[in-house]
Design a protein around this motif. Structure first.
Motif, PDB file in Angstrom:
ATOM      1  N   GLU A 177       0.826  -1.201   0.000  1.00 20.94           N
ATOM      2  CA  GLU A 177       0.000   0.000   0.000  1.00 20.94           C
ATOM      3  C   GLU A 177       0.862   1.255   0.000  1.00 20.94           C
ATOM      4  O   GLU A 177       0.561   2.241  -0.692  1.00 20.94           O
ATOM      5  CB  GLU A 177      -0.925   0.001   1.222  1.00 20.94           C
ATOM      6  N   VAL A 178       1.948   1.249   0.758  1.00 22.01           N
ATOM      7  CA  VAL A 178       2.853   2.400   0.784  1.00 22.01           C
ATOM      8  C   VAL A 178       3.466   2.625  -0.595  1.00 22.01           C
ATOM      9  O   VAL A 178       3.512   3.759  -1.100  1.00 22.01           O
ATOM     10  CB  VAL A 178       3.968   2.186   1.838  1.00 22.01           C
ATOM     11  N   LEU A 179       3.935   1.567  -1.219  1.00 22.30           N
ATOM     12  CA  LEU A 179       4.565   1.685  -2.535  1.00 22.30           C
ATOM     13  C   LEU A 179       3.574   2.143  -3.592  1.00 22.30           C
ATOM     14  O   LEU A 179       3.939   2.881  -4.516  1.00 22.30           O
ATOM     15  CB  LEU A 179       5.178   0.343  -2.935  1.00 22.30           C
ATOM     16  N   ARG A 180       2.350   1.720  -3.469  1.00 16.33           N
ATOM     17  CA  ARG A 180       1.322   2.126  -4.436  1.00 16.33           C
ATOM     18  C   ARG A 180       1.110   3.631  -4.436  1.00 16.33           C
ATOM     19  O   ARG A 180       0.736   4.213  -5.452  1.00 16.33           O
ATOM     20  CB  ARG A 180      -0.015   1.448  -4.113  1.00 16.33           C
ATOM     21  N   ARG A 181       1.353   4.259  -3.313  1.00 11.64           N
ATOM     22  CA  ARG A 181       1.063   5.694  -3.194  1.00 11.64           C
ATOM     23  C   ARG A 181       2.224   6.579  -3.641  1.00 11.64           C
ATOM     24  O   ARG A 181       2.173   7.790  -3.468  1.00 11.64           O
ATOM     25  CB  ARG A 181       0.680   6.015  -1.754  1.00 11.64           C
ATOM     26  N   GLY A 182       3.253   5.975  -4.206  1.00 11.17           N
ATOM     27  CA  GLY A 182       4.364   6.783  -4.706  1.00 11.17           C
ATOM     28  C   GLY A 182       5.665   6.451  -4.019  1.00 11.17           C
ATOM     29  O   GLY A 182       5.778   5.491  -3.268  1.00 11.17           O
ATOM     30  N   GLY A 183       6.666   7.235  -4.265  1.00  6.96           N
ATOM     31  CA  GLY A 183       7.977   6.980  -3.696  1.00  6.96           C
ATOM     32  C   GLY A 183       8.994   7.903  -4.316  1.00  6.96           C
ATOM     33  O   GLY A 183       8.639   8.846  -5.032  1.00  6.96           O
ATOM     34  N   PRO A 184      10.255   7.674  -4.051  1.00 10.78           N
ATOM     35  CA  PRO A 184      10.785   6.498  -3.352  1.00 10.78           C
ATOM     36  C   PRO A 184      10.667   6.595  -1.831  1.00 10.78           C
ATOM     37  O   PRO A 184      10.439   7.673  -1.290  1.00 10.78           O
ATOM     38  CB  PRO A 184      12.263   6.489  -3.782  1.00 10.78           C
ATOM     39  N   HIS A 185      10.844   5.425  -1.179  1.00 10.62           N
ATOM     40  CA  HIS A 185      10.793   5.336   0.278  1.00 10.62           C
ATOM     41  C   HIS A 185      12.091   4.708   0.774  1.00 10.62           C
ATOM     42  O   HIS A 185      12.428   3.595   0.374  1.00 10.62           O
ATOM     43  CB  HIS A 185       9.604   4.476   0.730  1.00 10.62           C
ATOM     44  N   ARG A 186      12.793   5.395   1.640  1.00 10.31           N
ATOM     45  CA  ARG A 186      14.048   4.862   2.175  1.00 10.31           C
ATOM     46  C   ARG A 186      13.770   3.721   3.148  1.00 10.31           C
ATOM     47  O   ARG A 186      12.780   3.739   3.875  1.00 10.31           O
ATOM     48  CB  ARG A 186      14.833   5.960   2.880  1.00 10.31           C
TER      49      ARG A 186
ATOM     50  N   ASP B 103      12.751  -8.224  -0.569  1.00 11.70           N
ATOM     51  CA  ASP B 103      13.156  -9.400  -1.347  1.00 11.70           C
ATOM     52  C   ASP B 103      11.968 -10.328  -1.572  1.00 11.70           C
ATOM     53  O   ASP B 103      11.795 -10.889  -2.660  1.00 11.70           O
ATOM     54  CB  ASP B 103      14.279 -10.153  -0.631  1.00 11.70           C
ATOM     55  N   THR B 104      11.144 -10.505  -0.536  1.00 15.86           N
ATOM     56  CA  THR B 104       9.965 -11.365  -0.655  1.00 15.86           C
ATOM     57  C   THR B 104       8.971 -10.788  -1.649  1.00 15.86           C
ATOM     58  O   THR B 104       8.417 -11.516  -2.487  1.00 15.86           O
ATOM     59  CB  THR B 104       9.283 -11.540   0.716  1.00 15.86           C
ATOM     60  N   LEU B 105       8.730  -9.486  -1.587  1.00 16.56           N
ATOM     61  CA  LEU B 105       7.814  -8.851  -2.526  1.00 16.56           C
ATOM     62  C   LEU B 105       8.303  -9.019  -3.961  1.00 16.56           C
ATOM     63  O   LEU B 105       7.531  -9.379  -4.858  1.00 16.56           O
ATOM     64  CB  LEU B 105       7.664  -7.361  -2.203  1.00 16.56           C
ATOM     65  N   ALA B 106       9.582  -8.761  -4.176  1.00 20.59           N
ATOM     66  CA  ALA B 106      10.133  -8.870  -5.525  1.00 20.59           C
ATOM     67  C   ALA B 106      10.074 -10.304  -6.028  1.00 20.59           C
ATOM     68  O   ALA B 106       9.735 -10.558  -7.189  1.00 20.59           O
ATOM     69  CB  ALA B 106      11.570  -8.352  -5.546  1.00 20.59           C
ATOM     70  N   ALA B 107      10.388 -11.272  -5.150  1.00 22.52           N
ATOM     71  CA  ALA B 107      10.362 -12.679  -5.541  1.00 22.52           C
ATOM     72  C   ALA B 107       8.959 -13.140  -5.871  1.00 22.52           C
ATOM     73  O   ALA B 107       8.769 -14.073  -6.652  1.00 22.52           O
ATOM     74  CB  ALA B 107      10.952 -13.543  -4.427  1.00 22.52           C
ATOM     75  N   SER B 108       7.952 -12.484  -5.300  1.00 25.20           N
ATOM     76  CA  SER B 108       6.573 -12.874  -5.545  1.00 25.20           C
ATOM     77  C   SER B 108       5.970 -12.156  -6.744  1.00 25.20           C
ATOM     78  O   SER B 108       4.803 -12.333  -7.052  1.00 25.20           O
ATOM     79  CB  SER B 108       5.726 -12.589  -4.307  1.00 25.20           C
ATOM     80  N   GLY B 109       6.776 -11.344  -7.436  1.00 29.89           N
ATOM     81  CA  GLY B 109       6.286 -10.696  -8.645  1.00 29.89           C
ATOM     82  C   GLY B 109       5.761  -9.302  -8.443  1.00 29.89           C
ATOM     83  O   GLY B 109       5.265  -8.679  -9.382  1.00 29.89           O
ATOM     84  N   VAL B 110       5.839  -8.766  -7.226  1.00 27.65           N
ATOM     85  CA  VAL B 110       5.409  -7.393  -6.994  1.00 27.65           C
ATOM     86  C   VAL B 110       6.416  -6.451  -7.664  1.00 27.65           C
ATOM     87  O   VAL B 110       7.623  -6.593  -7.460  1.00 27.65           O
ATOM     88  CB  VAL B 110       5.318  -7.091  -5.484  1.00 27.65           C
ATOM     89  N   PRO B 111       5.963  -5.514  -8.484  1.00 25.49           N
ATOM     90  CA  PRO B 111       6.877  -4.670  -9.254  1.00 25.49           C
ATOM     91  C   PRO B 111       7.554  -3.597  -8.398  1.00 25.49           C
ATOM     92  O   PRO B 111       7.175  -2.431  -8.415  1.00 25.49           O
ATOM     93  CB  PRO B 111       5.963  -4.048 -10.318  1.00 25.49           C
ATOM     94  N   VAL B 112       8.552  -4.005  -7.647  1.00 18.78           N
ATOM     95  CA  VAL B 112       9.254  -3.086  -6.761  1.00 18.78           C
ATOM     96  C   VAL B 112      10.738  -3.106  -7.103  1.00 18.78           C
ATOM     97  O   VAL B 112      11.296  -4.145  -7.474  1.00 18.78           O
ATOM     98  CB  VAL B 112       9.035  -3.476  -5.277  1.00 18.78           C
ATOM     99  N   GLU B 113      11.389  -1.962  -7.004  1.00 16.09           N
ATOM    100  CA  GLU B 113      12.821  -1.884  -7.231  1.00 16.09           C
ATOM    101  C   GLU B 113      13.436  -0.938  -6.216  1.00 16.09           C
ATOM    102  O   GLU B 113      12.783  -0.026  -5.712  1.00 16.09           O
ATOM    103  CB  GLU B 113      13.130  -1.394  -8.650  1.00 16.09           C
ATOM    104  N   GLY B 114      14.699  -1.173  -5.892  1.00 14.80           N
ATOM    105  CA  GLY B 114      15.406  -0.328  -4.945  1.00 14.80           C
ATOM    106  C   GLY B 114      16.627   0.297  -5.588  1.00 14.80           C
ATOM    107  O   GLY B 114      17.335  -0.350  -6.353  1.00 14.80           O
ATOM    108  N   THR B 115      16.879   1.565  -5.280  1.00 18.33           N
ATOM    109  CA  THR B 115      18.034   2.287  -5.786  1.00 18.33           C
ATOM    110  C   THR B 115      18.836   2.802  -4.598  1.00 18.33           C
ATOM    111  O   THR B 115      18.281   3.475  -3.713  1.00 18.33           O
ATOM    112  CB  THR B 115      17.613   3.479  -6.663  1.00 18.33           C
ATOM    113  N   ARG B 116      20.118   2.461  -4.566  1.00 17.28           N
ATOM    114  CA  ARG B 116      20.971   2.870  -3.448  1.00 17.28           C
ATOM    115  C   ARG B 116      20.948   4.390  -3.289  1.00 17.28           C
ATOM    116  O   ARG B 116      21.120   5.130  -4.251  1.00 17.28           O
ATOM    117  CB  ARG B 116      22.400   2.389  -3.675  1.00 17.28           C
ATOM    118  N   GLY B 117      20.720   4.834  -2.076  1.00 14.82           N
ATOM    119  CA  GLY B 117      20.710   6.252  -1.776  1.00 14.82           C
ATOM    120  C   GLY B 117      19.374   6.930  -2.008  1.00 14.82           C
ATOM    121  O   GLY B 117      19.188   8.075  -1.586  1.00 14.82           O
ATOM    122  N   GLN B 118      18.447   6.239  -2.683  1.00 16.97           N
ATOM    123  CA  GLN B 118      17.144   6.842  -2.958  1.00 16.97           C
ATOM    124  C   GLN B 118      16.000   6.092  -2.286  1.00 16.97           C
ATOM    125  O   GLN B 118      15.076   6.708  -1.766  1.00 16.97           O
ATOM    126  CB  GLN B 118      16.898   6.890  -4.471  1.00 16.97           C
ATOM    127  N   GLY B 119      16.050   4.753  -2.304  1.00 14.82           N
ATOM    128  CA  GLY B 119      15.010   3.980  -1.653  1.00 14.82           C
ATOM    129  C   GLY B 119      14.262   3.098  -2.625  1.00 14.82           C
ATOM    130  O   GLY B 119      14.700   2.852  -3.752  1.00 14.82           O
TER     131      GLY B 119
END
Length: 222
Positions: free
Chosen positions: A12-21, A41-57
């Motif tokens: 729900e947090v990711l759906r509302r925008g980002g990035p989130h540290r 890692d669990t979200l990504a492994a389950s197919g949830v479209p999430v990505e992380g960028t160092r220093g941004q979140g």
């Protein structure tokens, strides 16, 4: 908060925008940084479209493109739900077919930085049971189109609620229904996989100020 509920809350947090540290998420949910890393890692492994960028979140990724096809959101929803349902089928041949189809789709996906290479269609814990809500989708869609009220009871206790269904949404692994809850006199977002009982009522509803989809969207924009 149990981990399963925290994972849904992170979606729900990711759906509302980002990035989130990660640090901010850890503080928000009262857990360690290591827990947030594991959750992502669990979200990504389950197919949830999430990505992380160092220093941004962490942020939600854009939609999926399959060459030579460009899939819209509804088509991606169908793939996710159909594969999740078939992965739980009683017949071994259907389960195997779901797994091989998911693998073929994964092979066809373009290489993108930060994209996990496993599990496009087959969910891992805790989303393996989310597809059970799929049986409710046709009636909810029909009620939205016909402007019919619904009586809904969710798992985890509590009584039935009468709602005006306004919109269906799908993100990552879960379906949600935005509705005006006449019992609580406020907007509510219902996780479809949590519906224990659903009844389409003969009562129709009309647009009323404060109870419409655009009123909810205006509240969010404010």
């Amino acid at each position: 908060m149990r981990r399963k509920e925290r994972l849904y809350a992170l979606i729900e947090v990711l759906r509302r925008g980002g990035p989130h540290r990660a640090e901010d998420l850890a503080r928000r949910f009262g857990v360690s940084l290591r827990s947030i890393y594991r959750d992502m890692d669990t979200l990504a492994a389950s197919g949830v479209p999430v990505e992380g960028t160092r220093g941004q979140g962490y942020r939600a990724r854009a939609g999926v493109t399959l060459p030579p096809l460009v899939l819209d959101e509804a088509e991606v929803e169908v793939l996710h739900v159909a594969l999740a349902v078939m992965a739980g089928a009683q017949e071994a041949s259907l389960r195997d077919a779901a797994a091989t189809l998911a693998a073929k789709i994964e092979e066809a996906l373009p290489e993108e930085p930060g994209r996990r290479a496993e599990g496009f269609g087959l969910a891992t814990y805790p989303f393996d049971a989310a597809a059970r809500g799929g049986a409710h989708l046709p009636r909810i869609r029909a009620a939205i189109r016909a402007r019919q009220k619904l009586r809904v009871r969710l798992d985890g206790g509590g009584g039935a609620r009468v709602v005006r269904p306004l919109k269906l949404d799908y993100w990552g692994r879960i379906w949600t229904a935005l509705a005006w809850d006449e019992t609580a006199a406020d907007f509510t977002e219902i996780r479809v996989d949590r519906i224990e009982e659903l009844a389409v009522l003969p009562q129709l509803f009309v647009d009323e100020p404060g109870k419409r989809l655009r009123d909810h969207e205006a509240r969010g924009a404010g």
